[in-house]
Design a protein around this motif. Sequence first.
Motif, PDB file in Angstrom:
ATOM      1  N   TRP A 116     -63.120 -37.119  44.528  1.00  0.00           N
ATOM      2  CA  TRP A 116     -63.414 -37.034  45.964  1.00  0.00           C
ATOM      3  C   TRP A 116     -63.409 -38.423  46.597  1.00  0.00           C
ATOM      4  CZ3 TRP A 116     -66.853 -39.120  49.361  1.00  0.00           C
ATOM      5  CH2 TRP A 116     -66.730 -38.644  50.668  1.00  0.00           C
ATOM      6  N   LEU A 122     -68.506 -31.226  53.726  1.00  0.00           N
ATOM      7  CA  LEU A 122     -67.861 -32.359  54.381  1.00  0.00           C
ATOM      8  C   LEU A 122     -67.763 -32.207  55.887  1.00  0.00           C
ATOM      9  CD1 LEU A 122     -64.880 -32.761  51.850  1.00  0.00           C
ATOM     10  CD2 LEU A 122     -67.171 -33.777  51.708  1.00  0.00           C
ATOM     11  N   ARG A 143     -64.872 -28.910  46.083  1.00  0.00           N
ATOM     12  CA  ARG A 143     -64.999 -27.538  45.575  1.00  0.00           C
ATOM     13  C   ARG A 143     -65.133 -27.532  44.050  1.00  0.00           C
ATOM     14  NH1 ARG A 143     -64.316 -22.323  47.052  1.00  0.00           N
ATOM     15  NH2 ARG A 143     -63.418 -20.847  45.553  1.00  0.00           N
ATOM     16  N   ASN A 174     -60.992 -39.541  49.502  1.00  0.00           N
ATOM     17  CA  ASN A 174     -61.552 -39.958  50.776  1.00  0.00           C
ATOM     18  C   ASN A 174     -61.013 -41.329  51.160  1.00  0.00           C
ATOM     19  OD1 ASN A 174     -63.427 -39.465  53.011  1.00  0.00           O
ATOM     20  ND2 ASN A 174     -64.574 -41.177  52.159  1.00  0.00           N
ATOM     21  N   GLN A 228     -59.561 -33.945  49.242  1.00  0.00           N
ATOM     22  CA  GLN A 228     -61.004 -34.030  49.472  1.00  0.00           C
ATOM     23  C   GLN A 228     -61.635 -32.654  49.299  1.00  0.00           C
ATOM     24  OE1 GLN A 228     -61.515 -35.600  53.435  1.00  0.00           O
ATOM     25  NE2 GLN A 228     -60.362 -37.456  52.964  1.00  0.00           N
ATOM     26  N   ALA A 229     -61.021 -31.652  49.906  1.00  0.00           N
ATOM     27  CA  ALA A 229     -61.553 -30.291  49.838  1.00  0.00           C
ATOM     28  C   ALA A 229     -61.520 -29.747  48.415  1.00  0.00           C
ATOM     29  CB  ALA A 229     -60.765 -29.375  50.779  1.00  0.00           C
ATOM     30  N   TRP A 233     -64.879 -33.587  58.555  1.00  0.00           N
ATOM     31  CA  TRP A 233     -63.718 -33.099  57.817  1.00  0.00           C
ATOM     32  C   TRP A 233     -63.072 -31.942  58.579  1.00  0.00           C
ATOM     33  CZ3 TRP A 233     -61.845 -28.534  56.041  1.00  0.00           C
ATOM     34  CH2 TRP A 233     -60.743 -28.599  55.167  1.00  0.00           C
ATOM     35  N   SER A 282     -65.515 -24.696  50.999  1.00  0.00           N
ATOM     36  CA  SER A 282     -66.303 -25.759  50.371  1.00  0.00           C
ATOM     37  C   SER A 282     -66.300 -27.031  51.214  1.00  0.00           C
ATOM     38  CB  SER A 282     -65.769 -26.052  48.967  1.00  0.00           C
ATOM     39  OG  SER A 282     -65.928 -24.933  48.126  1.00  0.00           O
ATOM     40  N   ALA A 283     -65.139 -27.381  51.761  1.00  0.00           N
ATOM     41  CA  ALA A 283     -65.053 -28.584  52.580  1.00  0.00           C
ATOM     42  C   ALA A 283     -65.894 -28.447  53.839  1.00  0.00           C
ATOM     43  CB  ALA A 283     -63.600 -28.881  52.936  1.00  0.00           C
ATOM     44  N   ARG A 332     -57.019 -35.016  53.104  1.00  0.00           N
ATOM     45  CA  ARG A 332     -58.010 -33.972  53.364  1.00  0.00           C
ATOM     46  C   ARG A 332     -57.856 -32.789  52.404  1.00  0.00           C
ATOM     47  NH1 ARG A 332     -60.326 -34.840  58.698  1.00  0.00           N
ATOM     48  NH2 ARG A 332     -59.407 -36.727  59.536  1.00  0.00           N
TER      49      ARG A 332
END
Length: 200
Positions: free
Chosen positions: A70, A185, A87, A74, A82-83, A190, A180-181, A79
Amino acid sequence: MALVTPLDPNHDPETKKLAAFFNETLGFCPNSVLTMQHRPAISKAFINLNKAVMANEGRVTSALKRLIAWVSSNATGCRYCQAHAIRAAERYGAEQEQLDNIWEYRTHPAFSDAERAALDFSLQASQVPNGVDAEIKERLYQHWNEGEIVEMLGVISLFGYLNRWNDSMGTSIENGAVESADQYLGKHGWEKGKHDGSVY
């Protein structure tokens, strides 16, 4: 829509069999892998590398590996990754406080000094120009051995590939990853960005 259309999960039987790995990590086969199937040698090699890098060898836990992923994603701004990383960290048992406060890992008490060293390593290794220096090395060696450092850099390097693949591809992000994002986030801004399936 994405730069290249993901193929059906049944397109390449060998990839499909290997991709069962992602049902555990994410709960679905990622669109990035389905896109790689246009050249099955790439999809198969990628999955095998992913499995090797993410194997739990000991103190660098599966959850920490996903938090390292992550931070790397980031830093590069992908993105999609990141997601996926947040997760997978959740699915592999990262502490709730860490998931809720990943943005503040440097100061939040949910993170140990060893974890901070690993996450700072991820941040510096993911920047251009590369920021890994003598201070990062010293901090890593206070907490981790050489094999563990290799594991961490394996994750960072794997996500360097994924960040470039998915940001360039504009890979459409899956609903589970979005959930999850949004949860962990979203409070920091996000959003799907180019991964909403409508940019290209």
